[in-house]
Design an enzyme around this catalytic site. Structure first.
Site, PDB file in Angstrom:
ATOM      1  N   SER A  70       0.782  -1.342  -0.079  1.00  0.00           N
ATOM      2  CA  SER A  70      -0.033  -0.097  -0.037  1.00  0.00           C
ATOM      3  C   SER A  70       0.860   1.337   0.072  1.00  0.00           C
ATOM      4  O   SER A  70       1.618   1.465  -1.010  1.00  0.00           O
ATOM      5  CB  SER A  70      -0.894  -0.061   0.900  1.00  0.00           C
ATOM      6  N   ASP A 153      -9.084  -5.986  -4.294  1.00  0.00           N
ATOM      7  CA  ASP A 153      -8.659  -4.652  -4.080  1.00  0.00           C
ATOM      8  C   ASP A 153      -9.811  -3.606  -4.883  1.00  0.00           C
ATOM      9  O   ASP A 153     -10.482  -3.914  -5.878  1.00  0.00           O
ATOM     10  CB  ASP A 153      -7.449  -4.205  -4.739  1.00  0.00           C
ATOM     11  N   HIS A 186      -7.319  -6.119   0.119  1.00  0.00           N
ATOM     12  CA  HIS A 186      -6.187  -5.201   0.189  1.00  0.00           C
ATOM     13  C   HIS A 186      -5.212  -5.661   1.413  1.00  0.00           C
ATOM     14  O   HIS A 186      -4.215  -5.216   1.561  1.00  0.00           O
ATOM     15  CB  HIS A 186      -6.947  -3.829   0.276  1.00  0.00           C
TER      16      HIS A 186
END
Length: 211
Positions: A70, A153, A186
């Site tokens: 991320s 995601d 994610h």
């Protein structure tokens, strides 16, 4: 480590060390001053200096591999796009694992994420890896780059990874692959690195010649 440049810490990112250490890999978890204490220029500078510090401290190492998730993938990509002539060493970065990252900061400017960061357009541009591919080619052309994204995601995260991958792939001389990881979101795309049998763990070990 991830956390939108304002949460988490290196302590919470040490979990992935276990399967790697078992294979003889030395793992260094890197911290940086998260927002609002740190701004984007400072964070990028800190992670770059941390790489220099690791090289100086462990001068005998055979190669350096980066992994970020991320916001951490953004910072790892910024390391790949470093002009090392400004530093005392030039790291031999052999591989980079960029997981569910953010490579263009402009879309963030108008969102809540930017409130503690207070980025201007100028700051966002100079800290967007998507804008710095020519420097990456100069600094990191010998690096194996894996751009990984979770099947679940968000559309923006998927777009960021796919666009960055396409930009790198279309740049002559770079070695880059895209990993679209099924049945992950994610968060668990990176959390599963505790598992030695997980696809990305195996890929990481293979990249390092440890599989």
């Amino acid at each position: 480590h991830g956390g939108y440049w304002q949460f988490l810490s290196k302590e919470e990112s040490g979990f992935m060390a276990v399967p790697l250490v078992h294979k003889g890999v030395v793992v260094v978890a890197v911290g940086y001053d998260i927002a609002p204490k740190g701004n984007m220029d400072l964070m990028v500078s800190q992670v770059r200096r941390s790489v220099v510090s690791v090289i100086q401290q462990y001068s005998h190492i055979s190669g350096l591999y980066l992994c970020g998730h991320s916001a951490g993938a953004h910072l790892a990509a910024m390391i790949l796009s470093t002009d090392w002539s400004q530093y005392s060493v030039t790291p031999q970065i052999k591989g980079a694992f960029l997981v569910s990252g953010i490579y263009d900061l402009l879309p963030i400017l108008s969102t809540y994420v930017n409130e503690p960061l207070k980025m201007t357009e100028e700051v966002a541009l100079r800290n967007s890896p998507s804008q710095l591919v020519p420097q990456l080619k100069l600094s990191s052309s010998n690096c194996d780059i894996v751009v990984a994204v979770a099947q679940k995601d968000s559309p923006e995260f998927r777009k960021q990874s796919e666009d960055y991958y396409k930009t790198l792939e279309s740049t002559e001389g770079l070695k880059v692959t895209l990993e679209d990881v099924p049945n992950t979101d994610h968060f668990n795309i990176i959390e599963q690195l505790v598992d030695g049998d997980y696809h990305l763990t195996q890929l990481l070990l293979k990249m390092m010649g440890k599989s």
